[in-house]
Write a protein that holds these residues in place. Sequence first.
Motif, short mmCIF file in Angstrom:
data_model
loop_
_atom_site.label_atom_id
_atom_site.label_comp_id
_atom_site.label_asym_id
_atom_site.label_seq_id
_atom_site.Cartn_x
_atom_site.Cartn_y
_atom_site.Cartn_z
N MET A 23 29.07 41.10 28.76
CA MET A 23 28.20 41.60 29.72
C MET A 23 27.09 42.67 29.32
O MET A 23 26.46 42.87 29.77
N THR A 28 27.86 45.58 28.39
CA THR A 28 27.97 46.78 29.23
C THR A 28 27.46 48.27 28.60
O THR A 28 27.41 48.15 27.44
N TYR A 60 34.43 39.81 38.08
CA TYR A 60 33.94 39.03 37.14
C TYR A 60 35.10 37.97 36.59
O TYR A 60 34.87 37.06 36.52
N MET A 109 16.12 41.89 36.81
CA MET A 109 16.59 43.05 36.24
C MET A 109 16.30 44.05 37.20
O MET A 109 17.15 45.21 37.47
N ASP A 148 18.60 43.82 39.99
CA ASP A 148 19.91 44.26 39.41
C ASP A 148 19.86 45.77 39.78
O ASP A 148 21.02 46.51 40.27
N TRP A 202 24.74 35.82 36.86
CA TRP A 202 23.85 35.90 35.81
C TRP A 202 24.04 36.80 34.63
O TRP A 202 23.72 36.51 33.55
N ARG A 203 24.71 38.02 34.82
CA ARG A 203 25.24 38.67 33.52
C ARG A 203 26.22 37.93 32.85
O ARG A 203 26.30 38.02 31.61
N LEU A 235 24.31 35.46 30.46
CA LEU A 235 23.35 36.04 29.40
C LEU A 235 23.84 35.66 27.96
O LEU A 235 23.24 35.26 27.19
N ALA A 285 20.59 42.71 26.52
CA ALA A 285 20.29 44.12 27.45
C ALA A 285 19.19 44.75 26.92
O ALA A 285 18.28 45.13 27.93
#
Length: 512
Positions: free
Chosen positions: A385, A387, A400, A436, A439, A494-495, A498, A505
């Motif tokens: 993700m 993060t 998730y 984005m 989000d 979506w995350r 990716l 990111a």
Amino acid sequence: MPFTLRDLLALPAVQGARPELAGHQGGLDERVVRWVHTSEIQDIAPLLKGGEALLTTGLGLVALPPEAHRAYAAALARVGLAALLLELGRSFPTAPPALLDEAARVGLPVVLLHGVVPFIEVTEAAHAAILEQEVTALREVAEQRNRLLQAMAESPGVVGLVGACSQLSGQPAGLVTADGELVAGSAVQEPGDGVDVLVGGRVWGRLTLHGPAGPRTRATAEAAGPLLALEVQRSPSGTSSRRLSAAQLLTDLMTGRYATTGDLASRALGVGFVVRPGHSVVGCVVRSRSSRSTLPGWLQTVQERAARHLPAAMVAERDGHVLLAAAVPRAGTRRALAALTADLNTRLGAMGGVLVCAGPLVDDVPALAGSLQSALDTSDLAVRMATASDLVLSEDVALYQLLLTVVDDAALERFTLAQLGPLLQHDARTGAGLVMTLDTLFVAGMSKSRAADMLGIRRQTLYGRVERMSQLLGGVDLEQREVRTALDLALLCWRLRLNGGRAGADAGTAQR
């Protein structure tokens, strides 16, 4: 339980003589009576070994000056007499003042017997009680030795044996060499029962059980001394590092290479992993954020900082990551792990920094395997993700994990395209970064001013993007709860899709 002065005074034969404590006051429970002796001679001290209770009428002190009475009391105190029992009426109607004064000064308890009692009755009763307690203590030592031998069969080595001592005594145990190096167990917190470990006729170290002294702890320590000496001689190299033993424990835990759960618990205590009341156990993974960072460069740092921030920790390397088992306060888990994470990144920032991921809290060491596996899964998902957080708990990504568990990739893709397709296509053509933006708006709790600040754009620009998103999505109302829930789930998917790590990111940030 040792036979004490209080036990002696409680015997019916002594009670019948109406005992009165004089001289040194107090210490009835600390004064251990090893034997009861009778004598009327003045110069008896050289014939004693210490720990005796001396019964006398004081006949040898009659007609002697006060200085001799003082010398008599001082000599008895020097050899470690447990107590002097002086029968009044035959030689002295009252106790000699000089004797009592000196006894009080040198810490010698004097018991005045106001009634006549045959001394043989006192000695017989006292010796029977002393021998009974000694036999009971020997039986307890034998039982503890058998239990330790059984524990050694399951968890051999110094660490496992020290852990077994802790389990059997119910107190933290620590083994320290003669040079003061902690070899196994926990560092000394408070004094307690202990035993020297003799190897080759010399003191190699000392085992201490930290806590209130008692029959069980004394028996455990006495039984463990020779067994520890044997283990030290059998595997001297195995006593050099608690960290190596802790790392092996975690490796065995993850691979299932252990005999019983009791073996794990014993070994954990042996490396000093003690879970105090109000604390739980959690499994963590510490992984580098940079592919250029090498594990040996920061493994030791993780060990050192974990020891500073956490009540108890075990660290091991596995597949390029660091496994960390930690005892943490139940009410402050995130705070404790956040402090450790910040410290690690302060020290390892030049090497790319680290990501710390934690599994759920568990109650004991055997349950750590599940928490560590969850931490590994959480770390893989956190990297997927991309993060931005340096600390991720399994509860942070529970949704998730649920999506990945109950929905296959194809279904996730279909759902994502159904909800976000127009925005994704628009971004692909124009690079506007609407996905984005959406989000970020949800992360900001639908606060447009906060979202604009997070994106680094003007609020008027954000208003235009929100209007454009609504049009592309068929005029939906982003303030409607059902719409937001569906779009938020789609953004989660979506995350997950990716798969671009930090680069993905960074690309999204560039689009903004």
